[in-house]
Every structure is written in structure tokens, then in C-alpha cells.
Scaffold this motif. Structure first.
Motif, PDB file in Angstrom:
ATOM      1  N   GLU A  42       0.869  -1.139   0.023  1.00 16.87           N
ATOM      2  CA  GLU A  42       0.086  -0.009  -0.028  1.00 16.87           C
ATOM      3  C   GLU A  42       0.816   1.333   0.037  1.00 16.87           C
ATOM      4  OE1 GLU A  42      -2.612   2.695  -0.126  1.00 16.87           O
ATOM      5  OE2 GLU A  42      -3.365   0.796  -0.214  1.00 16.87           O
ATOM      6  N   THR A  45       1.251   3.815   2.730  1.00 10.58           N
ATOM      7  CA  THR A  45       1.578   3.284   4.267  1.00 10.58           C
ATOM      8  C   THR A  45       3.133   3.781   4.494  1.00 10.58           C
ATOM      9  OG1 THR A  45       0.351   1.586   4.061  1.00 10.58           O
ATOM     10  CG2 THR A  45       1.956   1.333   5.396  1.00 10.58           C
ATOM     11  N   TYR A  50       5.615   2.054  12.164  1.00 15.50           N
ATOM     12  CA  TYR A  50       5.157   0.889  13.041  1.00 15.50           C
ATOM     13  C   TYR A  50       6.172   0.172  13.985  1.00 15.50           C
ATOM     14  CZ  TYR A  50       0.968   1.084   9.962  1.00 15.50           C
ATOM     15  OH  TYR A  50       0.107   1.786   9.099  1.00 15.50           O
ATOM     16  N   ASP A 156      -2.637  -4.185   8.472  1.00 13.76           N
ATOM     17  CA  ASP A 156      -2.421  -3.092   9.435  1.00 13.76           C
ATOM     18  C   ASP A 156      -3.375  -3.064  10.569  1.00 13.76           C
ATOM     19  OD1 ASP A 156      -2.256  -0.701  10.684  1.00 13.76           O
ATOM     20  OD2 ASP A 156      -2.608   0.668   9.105  1.00 13.76           O
ATOM     21  N   VAL A 169      -1.458  -4.181   4.017  1.00 11.43           N
ATOM     22  CA  VAL A 169      -0.508  -3.090   3.495  1.00 11.43           C
ATOM     23  C   VAL A 169       0.727  -3.689   2.627  1.00 11.43           C
ATOM     24  CG1 VAL A 169      -1.022  -1.489   5.073  1.00 11.43           C
ATOM     25  CG2 VAL A 169       0.822  -3.058   5.777  1.00 11.43           C
TER      26      VAL A 169
END
Length: 202
Positions: A42, A45, A50, A156, A169
Motif C-alpha cells: 500500500e 503506508t 510501526y 495494518d 498493506v
């Protein structure tokens, strides 16, 4: 008519000889040469935002319209290698109850397709049929192909909120010969992460 028939036969003979003498490129491929690694992500993203991930403790098995889970020695090796690659990229593995940012799944997919092919006799057009001519009806060949491959996905969970739906993602497909060989697990799993340079924590 005899001259025309002779020319046709000579043409077919030359074609057959050239076909038999040409190298078969597919047969010359090694298992490594046949392997294909497909990754998608994605684009909106930012993977650097993260920090943690949770990995399922079993591999999901999908076979046409059936599904289940597997925990063979090979499956555990694949799961372990995926976790190792995620850790190397800066993500910490946590349990499902620790509210991980990413959810990682590994699937072993088997797709079987069946079909039929009509084999028409090329002499029908030459000799004709009806009016005293000859006709050779087509024969039919049935075939069945099965393709097995690995599929890895990252979901995600950080932005999923209370919704039951989460966005995938990143995903990867590993196809080709030898991908289920225990000695090849490390290289094929590493390959999809190696070509995903954006997949890392800041």
C-alpha cells in the motif's frame, strides 16, 4: 495433386525435424531459475511508523474451496524465517493481546484447474468431407493442473480501530519449483523481504 501432396509432406517433415532439434528452454531451467517472487504494498503506508508485529503460530492452508491450518516442520521453518526477517527490519514481535501494530499471516495455497481441449485433425481441410470425401472427427484431451505457492501478508492493525476489517498493506507470493524444499525455505522467504526495501522501521 501428387506434387501438392508431396510438398505438404515435405513441409511437415522439415517442421518436425526443426522442432525436435530446438532446445527446450523450460526443461533446462533449474528450480531457482523457475522461482518467481511477487510483492505488493500500500503506497500510502509509512512502514517506519510501526513498531510491533504478531505472527500466527500456524500456516493457513487454502486448497480451492477448502481451508484449514497446518503445523508441519516445514511450516514452522517458514514462520520462523518470516519472524526473523521482520525482526531484522526493526520490528518487535509481541503476542496478539499486546495490541501489535502489524498482523502477519502465512498461507500455503493450492489451486487445481481442470479443462478440456479439442484436437482437430488438420487433414479435414485438405481432404474435405461430404460428397464422398473423408472426415476425421476431433478428439478431446482432458487436463488438470495444480499450482502450489506461498503467500505472506502484513495487515495494518494499528489503524484498524474497532472495525472488523483491516487493510493488507503488504503481501508476497512465492511461486515456482523447489519452494517447498526445506533447504530452500531461507532463500525464498528472504527474497521477498530483500526486494521490499521500504519495509522497515525508522
Amino acid at each position: 495433386m501428387k506434387v501438392k501432396y508431396l510438398n505438404i509432406m515435405l513441409g511437415l517433415a522439415v517442421a518436425a525435424m526443426s522442432w525436435s532439434c530446438s532446445p527446450d528452454a523450460l526443461q533446462d531451467l533449474t528450480p531457482e531459475d523457475s522461482q518467481v517472487f511477487i510483492t505488493n504494498y500500500e503506497k500510502n503506508t509509512n512502514f517506519g511508523n510501526y513498531s510491533t508485529f504478531s505472527l500466527a503460530d500456524s500456516v493457513f492452508v487454502v486448497q480451492n474451496d477448502r481451508s484449514g491450518v497446518a503445523t508441519t516442520a516445514l511450516d514452522f521453518r517458514v514462520l520462523s524465517r518470516v519472524a526473523e526477517n521482520m525482526t531484522k527490519r526493526g520490528y518487535a514481535r509481541v503476542g496478539k493481546t499486546a495490541k501489535p501494530d502489524f498482523g502477519v499471516n502465512v498461507l500455503r495455497i493450492s489451486e487445481t484447474q481442470t479443462g478440456v481441449v479439442a484436437n482437430f485433425n488438420p487433414w479435414n481441410t485438405y481432404w474435405g468431407f461430404g460428397g464422398g470425401g473423408f472426415y476425421y472427427p476431433p478428439t478431446y484431451s482432458y487436463y488438470q493442473t495444480t499450482e502450489r505457492y506461498w503467500y505472506v501478508e502484513i495487515i495494518d492493525l494499528k489503524n484498524a480501530g474497532t472495525s472488523d476489517k483491516a487493510t493488507v498493506v503488504w503481501n508476497a507470493q512465492i511461486r515456482g519449483d523447489g519452494i517447498f524444499d526445506e533447504n530452500a525455505v531461507a532463500s525464498v522467504i528472504d527474497a521477498v523481504f530483500t526486494q521490499s526495501t521500504y519495509l522497515k522501521k525508522n
